[in-house]
Design a protein around this motif. Structure first.
Motif, short mmCIF file in Angstrom:
data_model
loop_
_atom_site.label_atom_id
_atom_site.label_comp_id
_atom_site.label_asym_id
_atom_site.label_seq_id
_atom_site.Cartn_x
_atom_site.Cartn_y
_atom_site.Cartn_z
N UNK A 30 39.79 31.77 56.44
CA UNK A 30 40.46 31.15 55.30
C UNK A 30 39.50 31.01 54.13
N UNK A 31 38.27 30.54 54.39
CA UNK A 31 37.28 30.39 53.31
C UNK A 31 36.94 31.74 52.69
N UNK A 32 36.79 32.76 53.54
CA UNK A 32 36.45 34.09 53.01
C UNK A 32 37.59 34.64 52.16
N UNK A 33 38.84 34.46 52.60
CA UNK A 33 39.98 34.95 51.83
C UNK A 33 40.09 34.21 50.50
N UNK A 34 39.86 32.89 50.51
CA UNK A 34 39.90 32.14 49.26
C UNK A 34 38.83 32.61 48.29
N UNK A 35 37.61 32.79 48.80
CA UNK A 35 36.52 33.26 47.93
C UNK A 35 36.82 34.66 47.39
N UNK A 36 37.37 35.51 48.25
CA UNK A 36 37.71 36.87 47.82
C UNK A 36 38.82 36.84 46.77
N UNK A 37 39.86 36.01 47.00
CA UNK A 37 40.96 35.92 46.04
C UNK A 37 40.50 35.44 44.68
N UNK A 38 39.63 34.41 44.67
CA UNK A 38 39.11 33.91 43.40
C UNK A 38 38.27 34.98 42.70
N UNK A 39 37.44 35.67 43.47
CA UNK A 39 36.59 36.71 42.87
C UNK A 39 37.42 37.85 42.28
N UNK A 40 38.41 38.32 43.05
CA UNK A 40 39.25 39.41 42.55
C UNK A 40 40.07 38.95 41.34
N UNK A 41 40.52 37.69 41.37
CA UNK A 41 41.26 37.18 40.22
C UNK A 41 40.42 37.15 38.96
N UNK A 42 39.17 36.68 39.09
CA UNK A 42 38.28 36.65 37.93
C UNK A 42 37.99 38.06 37.41
N UNK A 43 37.77 38.99 38.35
CA UNK A 43 37.53 40.38 37.94
C UNK A 43 38.76 40.94 37.23
N UNK A 44 39.95 40.63 37.76
CA UNK A 44 41.18 41.13 37.14
C UNK A 44 41.37 40.60 35.74
N UNK A 45 41.17 39.30 35.56
CA UNK A 45 41.32 38.73 34.23
C UNK A 45 40.28 39.29 33.26
N UNK A 46 39.05 39.50 33.74
CA UNK A 46 38.02 40.06 32.87
C UNK A 46 38.36 41.48 32.44
N UNK A 47 38.83 42.31 33.39
CA UNK A 47 39.20 43.69 33.06
C UNK A 47 40.41 43.73 32.13
N UNK A 48 41.38 42.85 32.40
CA UNK A 48 42.57 42.81 31.55
C UNK A 48 42.21 42.43 30.12
N UNK A 49 41.35 41.42 29.97
CA UNK A 49 40.94 40.99 28.63
C UNK A 49 40.14 42.07 27.92
N UNK A 50 39.24 42.73 28.68
CA UNK A 50 38.43 43.78 28.07
C UNK A 50 39.29 44.96 27.63
N UNK A 51 40.28 45.32 28.45
CA UNK A 51 41.15 46.44 28.09
C UNK A 51 41.99 46.10 26.86
N UNK A 52 42.50 44.86 26.79
CA UNK A 52 43.29 44.47 25.63
C UNK A 52 42.47 44.53 24.35
#
Length: 248
Positions: A30-52
Motif C-alpha cells: 500500500x505504501x509503495x503504491x501510494x508513493x508511486x501514484x503521487x510520483x506519477x501524478x506529479x510527473x503527469x502534471x509537470x509534463x502537462x504544464x510543460x506541453x501547454x
C-alpha cells in the motif's frame, strides 16, 4: 452475579479483542503504491504544464510569422488608407473560417483578412509602435491574439500608426492539448498498473523467506521438525539462530 464496580462506580468491561493485524506485505504494498501514484501524478502534471506552455509558445511564434507576412503585403496611403495584397503567403489567412484571422487597424482605416468574413471578432486596442503583445484564452470560445504596433512613415514625413492583430480560435489549440492530455494520463495509468503488479510480485517473492521461517516454526511446534536448519537468506540467519536457541 454482579461484577465488581470500578473505582469510578462503573462496572468493569471485558477487554475488546484486537482485530487481525495487517500483514507486512500489505503495508509495504500500500505504501509503495501510494508513493508511486503521487510520483506519477506529479510527473503527469509537470509534463502537462510543460506541453501547454510549449504549445502556446509555438503558437505565439507562428502568429508572429503571420504578422510579418501581412506587413510585407501592406501599404498605407495618404490619409491612412490601408491596402493589403490578396496573396498573403499562407492560405489559412484567405480561407473562409480557417480559424486564423487578421485585423489591421489604424486611426481611421482598417482591414480584415478574407478568412474572417462572417466571424464576429473581438475589438482589440491598438498597441504602441514596436510593441508586441500575446494574449491567451482559457476557453474554447475565446481567441488567442498576437498584436504588433507599427509606425508607417509617409513620403511627406508624417507617421501613420496602425496595429496588426492576429487571432486564432482557442478551440484549435485546446483540442490539441486535450488530445495530448488524454494520451499522457492513459500512458501513466498503464505504467502505474504495470508497476503496481511488479511491486506486488516483488513483495511476494521478497517476503517468501519470512513465510518459510513462520512455517518452519509451526512445524517445530507440531513436532514435525527438530530445528530450523534452513537454508535461509543471510539477513535472516541471526533470527533463525536465536529462534533455535529459544526453543531448545
Amino acid at each position: 452475579m454482579m461484577s465488581k464496580p470500578s473505582p469510578e462506580g462503573l462496572p468493569d468491561r471485558a477487554p475488546v479483542p484486537a482485530g487481525k493485524p495487517v500483514s507486512l506485505r500489505t503495508r509495504l504494498f500500500v505504501l509503495a503504491v501510494l508513493a508511486m501514484g503521487i510520483s506519477l501524478g506529479l510527473v503527469g502534471f509537470a509534463l502537462d504544464s510543460a506541453y501547454s506552455r510549449s504549445s502556446e509558445t509555438d503558437l505565439s511564434d507562428q502568429m508572429e510569422t503571420w504578422v510579418y507576412l501581412v506587413l510585407g503585403a501592406t501599404e498605407v496611403g495618404d490619409g491612412g488608407l490601408i491596402t493589403v495584397q490578396d496573396d498573403l503567403g499562407d492560405p489559412r489567412l484567405s480561407q473562409l473560417n480557417s480559424g486564423v484571422y487578421v485585423h489591421v487597424h489604424g486611426d481611421a482605416e482598417h482591414w480584415n483578412s478574407p478568412s474572417s468574413l462572417g466571424v464576429d471578432l473581438p475589438e482589440l486596442p491598438q498597441v504602441a509602435a514596436g510593441e508586441n503583445r500575446f494574449a491567451t484564452t482559457d476557453s474554447d470560445e475565446g481567441f488567442y491574439s498576437y498584436q504588433y504596433g507599427v509606425a508607417w512613415e509617409q513620403a511627406d514625413g508624417s507617421v501613420q500608426p496602425f496595429t496588426v492583430s492576429v487571432l486564432v480560435e482557442g478551440d484549435r489549440l485546446r483540442k490539441q492539448i486535450r488530445s495530448f492530455r488524454r494520451g499522457l494520463w492513459r500512458s501513466l495509468g498503464g505504467a502505474g498498473m504495470i508497476l503496481a503488479l511488479a511491486q506486488f510480485l516483488f513483495f511476494r517473492l521478497g517476503l517468501r523467506p519470512l513465510r518459510r521461517v513462520a512455517g518452519d516454526v509451526a512445524r517445530i511446534e507440531s513436532g514435525e521438525r527438530d530445528s530450523m536448519d534452513g537454508p535461509y537468506p543471510r539477513e535472516l540467519e541471526p533470527l533463525t539462530r536465536n529462534l533455535d536457541r529459544l526453543m531448545f
